[in-house]
Design a protein around this motif. Structure first.
Motif, PDB file in Angstrom:
ATOM      1  N   GLN A   6      13.537   6.229  11.583  1.00  0.00           N
ATOM      2  CA  GLN A   6      13.012   4.861  11.602  1.00  0.00           C
ATOM      3  C   GLN A   6      11.685   4.788  10.857  1.00  0.00           C
ATOM      4  OE1 GLN A   6      12.884   4.419  15.863  1.00  0.00           O
ATOM      5  NE2 GLN A   6      14.603   2.984  15.842  1.00  0.00           N
ATOM      6  N   PHE A   7      10.825   5.774  11.070  1.00  0.00           N
ATOM      7  CA  PHE A   7       9.506   5.802  10.435  1.00  0.00           C
ATOM      8  C   PHE A   7       9.617   5.824   8.913  1.00  0.00           C
ATOM      9  CE2 PHE A   7       5.779   7.951   8.753  1.00  0.00           C
ATOM     10  CZ  PHE A   7       4.740   7.283   9.385  1.00  0.00           C
ATOM     11  N   LEU A   8      10.469   6.681   8.393  1.00  0.00           N
ATOM     12  CA  LEU A   8      10.583   6.822   6.943  1.00  0.00           C
ATOM     13  C   LEU A   8      11.270   5.631   6.283  1.00  0.00           C
ATOM     14  CD1 LEU A   8      11.434  10.617   6.728  1.00  0.00           C
ATOM     15  CD2 LEU A   8       9.233   9.502   6.335  1.00  0.00           C
ATOM     16  N   LEU A  32       2.235  -6.311  13.541  1.00  0.00           N
ATOM     17  CA  LEU A  32       1.653  -5.661  12.369  1.00  0.00           C
ATOM     18  C   LEU A  32       2.547  -5.797  11.151  1.00  0.00           C
ATOM     19  CD1 LEU A  32       0.698  -2.362  14.189  1.00  0.00           C
ATOM     20  CD2 LEU A  32      -0.812  -4.276  13.710  1.00  0.00           C
ATOM     21  N   LYS A  33       1.913  -5.747   9.980  1.00  0.00           N
ATOM     22  CA  LYS A  33       2.606  -5.779   8.692  1.00  0.00           C
ATOM     23  C   LYS A  33       2.212  -4.525   7.929  1.00  0.00           C
ATOM     24  CE  LYS A  33       4.992  -8.393   5.826  1.00  0.00           C
ATOM     25  NZ  LYS A  33       6.384  -8.604   6.072  1.00  0.00           N
ATOM     26  N   PRO A  34       3.167  -3.676   7.524  1.00  0.00           N
ATOM     27  CA  PRO A  34       2.826  -2.481   6.736  1.00  0.00           C
ATOM     28  C   PRO A  34       2.207  -2.853   5.393  1.00  0.00           C
ATOM     29  CG  PRO A  34       5.045  -2.311   7.609  1.00  0.00           C
ATOM     30  CD  PRO A  34       4.587  -3.719   7.851  1.00  0.00           C
ATOM     31  N   VAL A  35       1.196  -2.100   4.975  1.00  0.00           N
ATOM     32  CA  VAL A  35       0.542  -2.317   3.685  1.00  0.00           C
ATOM     33  C   VAL A  35       1.382  -1.708   2.562  1.00  0.00           C
ATOM     34  CG1 VAL A  35      -1.531  -1.817   2.343  1.00  0.00           C
ATOM     35  CG2 VAL A  35      -1.726  -2.419   4.746  1.00  0.00           C
ATOM     36  N   SER A  36       2.037  -0.582   2.863  1.00  0.00           N
ATOM     37  CA  SER A  36       2.880   0.097   1.879  1.00  0.00           C
ATOM     38  C   SER A  36       3.901   0.936   2.626  1.00  0.00           C
ATOM     39  CB  SER A  36       2.029   0.988   0.976  1.00  0.00           C
ATOM     40  OG  SER A  36       1.437   2.017   1.733  1.00  0.00           O
ATOM     41  N   LYS A  37       4.717   1.653   1.883  1.00  0.00           N
ATOM     42  CA  LYS A  37       5.659   2.573   2.526  1.00  0.00           C
ATOM     43  C   LYS A  37       4.890   3.797   3.016  1.00  0.00           C
ATOM     44  CE  LYS A  37       6.912   4.957  -1.704  1.00  0.00           C
ATOM     45  NZ  LYS A  37       7.958   5.382  -2.578  1.00  0.00           N
ATOM     46  N   PRO A  38       5.479   4.613   3.886  1.00  0.00           N
ATOM     47  CA  PRO A  38       4.788   5.823   4.364  1.00  0.00           C
ATOM     48  C   PRO A  38       4.438   6.765   3.209  1.00  0.00           C
ATOM     49  CG  PRO A  38       6.667   5.363   5.758  1.00  0.00           C
ATOM     50  CD  PRO A  38       6.757   4.427   4.588  1.00  0.00           C
ATOM     51  N   ARG A  39       3.201   7.243   3.209  1.00  0.00           N
ATOM     52  CA  ARG A  39       2.719   8.173   2.179  1.00  0.00           C
ATOM     53  C   ARG A  39       2.691   9.586   2.735  1.00  0.00           C
ATOM     54  NH1 ARG A  39       2.995   5.222  -2.345  1.00  0.00           N
ATOM     55  NH2 ARG A  39       1.993   3.223  -2.042  1.00  0.00           N
ATOM     56  N   TYR A  40       3.013  10.567   1.897  1.00  0.00           N
ATOM     57  CA  TYR A  40       3.032  11.963   2.326  1.00  0.00           C
ATOM     58  C   TYR A  40       1.804  12.689   1.799  1.00  0.00           C
ATOM     59  CZ  TYR A  40       4.499  16.734   3.144  1.00  0.00           C
ATOM     60  OH  TYR A  40       4.550  18.033   3.580  1.00  0.00           O
ATOM     61  N   ALA A  42       0.545  16.414   1.244  1.00  0.00           N
ATOM     62  CA  ALA A  42       0.955  17.821   1.241  1.00  0.00           C
ATOM     63  C   ALA A  42      -0.139  18.709   1.842  1.00  0.00           C
ATOM     64  CB  ALA A  42       1.263  18.274  -0.179  1.00  0.00           C
ATOM     65  N   ARG A  43      -1.391  18.306   1.691  1.00  0.00           N
ATOM     66  CA  ARG A  43      -2.509  19.094   2.229  1.00  0.00           C
ATOM     67  C   ARG A  43      -2.447  19.177   3.758  1.00  0.00           C
ATOM     68  NH1 ARG A  43      -8.945  17.915   1.351  1.00  0.00           N
ATOM     69  NH2 ARG A  43      -9.662  19.663   2.599  1.00  0.00           N
ATOM     70  N   TYR A  44      -2.182  18.040   4.412  1.00  0.00           N
ATOM     71  CA  TYR A  44      -2.146  18.009   5.868  1.00  0.00           C
ATOM     72  C   TYR A  44      -0.728  18.032   6.446  1.00  0.00           C
ATOM     73  CZ  TYR A  44      -7.018  16.830   5.248  1.00  0.00           C
ATOM     74  OH  TYR A  44      -8.338  16.853   4.888  1.00  0.00           O
ATOM     75  N   LYS A  45       0.267  18.017   5.572  1.00  0.00           N
ATOM     76  CA  LYS A  45       1.676  18.054   5.963  1.00  0.00           C
ATOM     77  C   LYS A  45       2.019  16.951   6.954  1.00  0.00           C
ATOM     78  CE  LYS A  45       2.026  22.951   5.087  1.00  0.00           C
ATOM     79  NZ  LYS A  45       2.260  24.281   5.626  1.00  0.00           N
ATOM     80  N   LEU A  46       1.693  15.711   6.559  1.00  0.00           N
ATOM     81  CA  LEU A  46       2.009  14.574   7.409  1.00  0.00           C
ATOM     82  C   LEU A  46       2.290  13.335   6.577  1.00  0.00           C
ATOM     83  CD1 LEU A  46      -0.534  12.363   7.646  1.00  0.00           C
ATOM     84  CD2 LEU A  46      -1.463  14.130   9.069  1.00  0.00           C
ATOM     85  N   TYR A  47       3.031  12.411   7.197  1.00  0.00           N
ATOM     86  CA  TYR A  47       3.267  11.087   6.623  1.00  0.00           C
ATOM     87  C   TYR A  47       2.312  10.128   7.301  1.00  0.00           C
ATOM     88  CZ  TYR A  47       7.652  12.756   4.641  1.00  0.00           C
ATOM     89  OH  TYR A  47       8.592  13.441   3.932  1.00  0.00           O
ATOM     90  N   LYS A  48       1.757   9.193   6.534  1.00  0.00           N
ATOM     91  CA  LYS A  48       0.819   8.221   7.078  1.00  0.00           C
ATOM     92  C   LYS A  48       1.241   6.826   6.637  1.00  0.00           C
ATOM     93  CE  LYS A  48      -4.058   6.948   6.795  1.00  0.00           C
ATOM     94  NZ  LYS A  48      -5.341   7.284   6.164  1.00  0.00           N
TER      95      LYS A  48
END
Length: 90
Positions: A6-8, A32-40, A42-48
């Motif tokens: 769901q997140f992705l 809430l309204k998302p500003v953009s799609k989830p960003r990855y 690589a340095r922190y190994k997370l999606y935001k």
């Protein structure tokens, strides 16, 4: 909670309704309204995912984080973590 799939799949056309509690108040509900799609990162190994409150676009931003290896996302207001009680993605 929100799953990894769901997140992705969240994009700018979605609206997200959260019912949450935080250290400052409990039982809050916000759309809430998302500003953009989830960003990855690589340095922190997370999606935001960055989101804004529909009622106050100039206010504090809301964030959703999904770390690699986790199946559920975490949420924050600014730099303060929140506990999500209910979530709806439209």
């Amino acid at each position: 909670m929100i799953t990894k799939e769901q997140f992705l799949n969240i994009n700018k056309s979605n609206t997200i309704t959260l019912s949450y509690s935080s250290a400052m108040r409990s039982g809050s509900k916000v759309t809430l309204k998302p500003v953009s799609k989830p960003r990855y990162s690589a340095r922190y190994k997370l999606y935001k995912l960055t989101m804004k409150n529909i009622e106050n676009l100039e206010g504090v931003k809301y964030y959703a984080y999904l770390r690699e290896g986790n199946e559920k996302a975490g949420f924050a207001i600014g730099n303060m973590a929140i506990t999500v009680k209910e979530i709806q993605i439209n």
